[in-house]
Structure formats: C-alpha cells, structure tokens
Scaffold this active site. Structure first.
Site, PDB file in Angstrom:
ATOM      1  N   CYS A   1     -19.622  -4.670 -17.386  1.00 42.72           N
ATOM      2  CA  CYS A   1     -19.590  -4.247 -15.984  1.00 42.72           C
ATOM      3  C   CYS A   1     -20.728  -4.907 -15.193  1.00 42.72           C
ATOM      4  CB  CYS A   1     -19.729  -2.724 -15.921  1.00 42.72           C
ATOM      5  SG  CYS A   1     -19.818  -2.118 -14.239  1.00 42.72           S
TER       6      CYS A   1
ATOM      7  N   CYS B   1     -18.400  -0.557 -19.973  1.00 50.91           N
ATOM      8  CA  CYS B   1     -19.719  -0.701 -19.338  1.00 50.91           C
ATOM      9  C   CYS B   1     -20.434  -1.977 -19.803  1.00 50.91           C
ATOM     10  CB  CYS B   1     -20.582   0.523 -19.630  1.00 50.91           C
ATOM     11  SG  CYS B   1     -19.794   2.051 -19.095  1.00 50.91           S
TER      12      CYS B   1
ATOM     13  N   CYS C   1     -13.898  -0.026 -14.967  1.00 52.97           N
ATOM     14  CA  CYS C   1     -14.349   1.368 -14.892  1.00 52.97           C
ATOM     15  C   CYS C   1     -13.131   2.285 -15.016  1.00 52.97           C
ATOM     16  CB  CYS C   1     -15.110   1.603 -13.585  1.00 52.97           C
ATOM     17  SG  CYS C   1     -16.065   3.116 -13.641  1.00 52.97           S
TER      18      CYS C   1
ATOM     19  N   GLU D   1       0.826  -1.212   0.000  1.00 56.24           N
ATOM     20  CA  GLU D   1       0.000   0.000   0.000  1.00 56.24           C
ATOM     21  C   GLU D   1       0.863   1.266   0.000  1.00 56.24           C
ATOM     22  OE1 GLU D   1      -2.994   0.351  -0.717  1.00 56.24           O
ATOM     23  OE2 GLU D   1      -3.726  -1.695  -0.535  1.00 56.24           O
TER      24      GLU D   1
ATOM     25  N   TYR E   1      -6.207   6.709   4.020  1.00 56.87           N
ATOM     26  CA  TYR E   1      -6.461   5.637   3.059  1.00 56.87           C
ATOM     27  C   TYR E   1      -5.712   4.363   3.463  1.00 56.87           C
ATOM     28  CZ  TYR E   1      -5.601   2.493  -0.682  1.00 56.87           C
ATOM     29  OH  TYR E   1      -5.472   1.331  -1.373  1.00 56.87           O
TER      30      TYR E   1
ATOM     31  N   CYS F   1     -25.791   1.770 -12.455  1.00 65.04           N
ATOM     32  CA  CYS F   1     -24.865   2.899 -12.610  1.00 65.04           C
ATOM     33  C   CYS F   1     -25.565   4.156 -13.151  1.00 65.04           C
ATOM     34  CB  CYS F   1     -23.719   2.496 -13.533  1.00 65.04           C
ATOM     35  SG  CYS F   1     -22.554   3.842 -13.778  1.00 65.04           S
TER      36      CYS F   1
ATOM     37  N   ASP G   1      -9.537   4.767  -2.703  1.00 65.81           N
ATOM     38  CA  ASP G   1      -8.361   5.213  -3.464  1.00 65.81           C
ATOM     39  C   ASP G   1      -8.853   5.837  -4.773  1.00 65.81           C
ATOM     40  OD1 ASP G   1      -9.092   3.123  -5.100  1.00 65.81           O
ATOM     41  OD2 ASP G   1      -7.128   2.150  -5.095  1.00 65.81           O
TER      42      ASP G   1
HETATM   43 FE1  SF4 Z   1     -18.113   2.307 -14.608  1.00 68.51          FE
HETATM   44 FE2  SF4 Z   1     -20.718   2.584 -14.541  1.00 68.51          FE
HETATM   45 FE3  SF4 Z   1     -19.554   1.868 -16.792  1.00 68.51          FE
HETATM   46 FE4  SF4 Z   1     -19.654   0.174 -14.751  1.00 68.51          FE
HETATM   47  S1  SF4 Z   1     -21.353   0.945 -15.912  1.00 68.51           S
HETATM   48  S2  SF4 Z   1     -17.876   0.603 -16.040  1.00 68.51           S
HETATM   49  S3  SF4 Z   1     -19.474   1.561 -13.024  1.00 68.51           S
HETATM   50  S4  SF4 Z   1     -19.293   3.815 -15.735  1.00 68.51           S
END
Ligand code: SF4
Length: 355
Positions: A211, A208, A201, A48, A131, A217, A149
């Site tokens: 994701c 996305c 992301c 870290e 953090y 989102c 982070d």
């Molecule tokens: Fe990022 Fe939202 Fe796209 Fe997922 S859907 S990669 S959280 S912007």
C-alpha cells in the site's frame, strides 16, 4: 492530532495515492487513462448509476451492451422503457433503470441533450444522489467535489482510524476525504481512491505491504485494519413468502408485466400472488384448475427482507392462449424476456427439474 500534522498527513496521502494511480489505474471501459482527456459525461453517468450496489465485474458487460445499443443520451431517451428494463435484467435494483430512462428523457427534452456540469445542478436530475453528482462533476467535468463510495469510505476510515460507527461516522469520513482531495484533479483522485479500496485496501485481508499510504495509515499502525469502518449491529431481515405461477402450453409460458410502481415495477415476470402467499396455500392463482405446488424452490435476498418462493405449476385443462393482457413467451427464447434475477432463478429451477 494537531492541525499542522493533520494537514501534513493529508498532503502526503493525497500525493502518494495520486502518484500510485499513474501506473496502477484500472482500465475500465467508461474511464480515461490518467492524464488523458476528461471522459464522456454520458459514460460516466451511465457507469455510476450501474455501479450503485453492484460490482465493477458485473457492470462491464451491461455498460458495453447499453453503449452499443444506445450510444448517446438522446438514443437512450428515445428507447422504450420496457426495452431499457429488459436490458437491465440481472443487474438488480430496478428503480435505477426506470430513473435512468427518466433522466435521459429529462436531459434530452429539457436540457437539449447536454449534461449539467455542476454538482448542485446534477443533484437535481432523477436518480442522481449526492455520491453520483459528486462523481460526475469531478470525473467528467473536473470540478472539485468530494466523492465517497463504499471503497473510499473503508480506505479513509482506516487511514484516519475513524471509529464512530456508521452511519454516524459518514460525516467524519467525508470531512477526512475533503481534507485529502486535491484542488485539481479531484476526479482522478477519487478514481485512484476507488481503485485502492477495490484492489489493495480490501474489506478482508488488506494488502498493507504493497500500500502506498501504509506509513500514513492509523489503522495499520494499530494493527486492526479490518475493524474499520465500524459497522452498526446487523439487523435480522424479515422473511416473506411468495408464490409464482407456471402456466405452460405449446412450448410457451405465461408471463405478466408487473405494476409500474413498487419493486421490479414495469418488468416482465411470472404471474404471482403479490408476494403475499400464505404457507397454507391460499394464494389465488390466475386460472382456476389443478395446481401442483413446489415449496421454497428459490430464496432471494433484498435489502430489507428475504423472500422464499413456492412455484405452483398448472396441471389443468388446455386454456385459451389469446387472453387480453397476457404474454405467451416461447420457452426457447426465455433468456430474451429480460426477467429479473428472482424470476429467472425460478424459471431455471423449473427447467432443470424437468430434465
Ligand atoms: Fe488500507 Fe491502511 Fe492497509 Fe493501506 S495500510 S491497505 S490504507 S489498511
């Protein structure tokens, strides 16, 4: 958003990210696999500290070098600070290396070599900020702590479309991360979010379509993912000038140890003018004689300013090589000197120029 729907969304995000991590966790030398035992706190702490302002790719080989050479916090504490700084050379932000050594000594001498487990106690250690304390407490000791982070900041700002510009937006982002952090397994969840930020992301062109939280989102629904987190306007960095001095004799070059306080403190380096060289060439060299000056051979960017470096090469008479406090380093072994990147760039330029 109504409280109920916010909680429902938070629960879904938490569950989806946690499930995705099981099969998609990055394999990193300081980590335990999902569902495995808690990792060694020494490894978590070391990684870290190294990862602050530095990418995973750059840290891996340093982590392996450090743990190979100093396998425990006690061994690191017993190392010479100069050796730790030299092994750190190239990672940048050298105050981290000095604090790393200081912290190892503190844990060894004051805490019998045992890391504190609570976030609040970890915060008292040299070089450990909010953090890092949260990351160590949750990842190495299983405490529920809220870890944020840069990767997590971006992910969470997008999930909740938090449009308050940074740094003011940090409090909202932290509150949202708090809402999605589970009561158990907060460390694994934080690592899952870090992985999501690093691999899916991403700051440009987030993926996305693959994701696991796309349906939850807010930024994706708005179609403006890359505008989160909202950054403050960029400040123009001031430019400073420096002059480095190259004195070479009998296949050795003159090095100096920088003052213990200040930037790159305690590191070996080329002699220089304290980074205040004037473009009219009035910086005082370490030896009187003839010098040939090469202008602006290296440009280097620090957090708060950029530095342009001139290199002055000694052309004068032969000089004594047994002067007190000077280091005459064999040019063939210059890679072993542990020079910070800025000075290593100047050495590289000089050696290339000679070819
Ligand atoms: Fe990022 Fe939202 Fe796209 Fe997922 S859907 S990669 S959280 S912007």
């Amino acid at each position: 958003m109504a409280v109920d729907s916010f909680s429902a969304k938070a629960r879904k995000i938490s569950a989806n990210i946690g499930a995705h991590y099981v099969d998609n966790a990055r394999k990193l030398p300081w980590r335990s696999p999902p569902g495995g035992d808690l990792p060694d706190p020494y490894h978590v702490w070391l990684s870290e500290i190294m990862l602050q302002q530095t990418t995973v790719g750059a840290v891996k080989s340093y982590f392996e070098t450090f743990t190979g050479r100093w396998p425990t916090v006690e061994r690191l504490a017993n190392a010479k600070q100069a050796d730790v700084l030299a092994a750190w050379a190239g990672l940048g932000y050298y105050a981290r290396a000095r604090n790393l050594h200081k912290c190892a000594v503190h844990i060894t001498e004051k805490l019998n070599g045992i890391f504190p487990q609570k976030e609040s106690e970890l915060l008292q250690l040299p070089g450990v900020g909010a953090y890092t304390a949260a990351a160590i407490a949750s990842i190495a000791f299983g405490e529920r702590a809220v870890v944020v982070d840069a990767n997590i900041e971006r992910l969470v700002a997008r999930l909740f479309a938090i449009d308050t510009p940074l740094p003011r937006g940090k409090a909202e982002i932290r509150a949202a991360m708090d809402a999605i952090t589970p009561a158990k397994g907060a460390g694994a969840f934080a690592q899952a979010c870090m992985d999501m930020g690093a691999t899916i992301c991403t700051s440009k062109k987030p993926k996305c379509d693959i994701c696991p939280v796309q349906k939850q989102c807010a930024a994706c629904e708005l179609g403006n993912m890359e505008s989160f987190p909202v950054k403050p306007p960029k400040k123009v960095k001031p430019v400073r000038r420096a002059r480095f001095f190259w004195v070479e004799q009998q296949d050795r070059i003159l090095l100096a140890t920088r003052p213990p306080q200040g930037m790159l403190g305690g590191m070996r380096a080329l002699p220089d003018d304290g980074w205040a060289a004037r473009s009219d060439g009035h910086a005082t060299p370490p030896i009187a004689g003839d010098w040939r000056v090469h202008d602006n051979i290296v440009q280097h960017s620090f957090t708060h300013f950029s530095l342009e470096v001139d290199l002055a090469v000694y052309q004068g008479e032969k000089i004594a090589t047994d002067m007190d406090h000077d280091i005459w380093w064999p040019l063939d072994d210059i890679a072993e000197a542990g020079l910070p990147t800025l000075y290593a760039k100047a050495v590289k330029w000089k050696l290339k120029e000679e070819k």
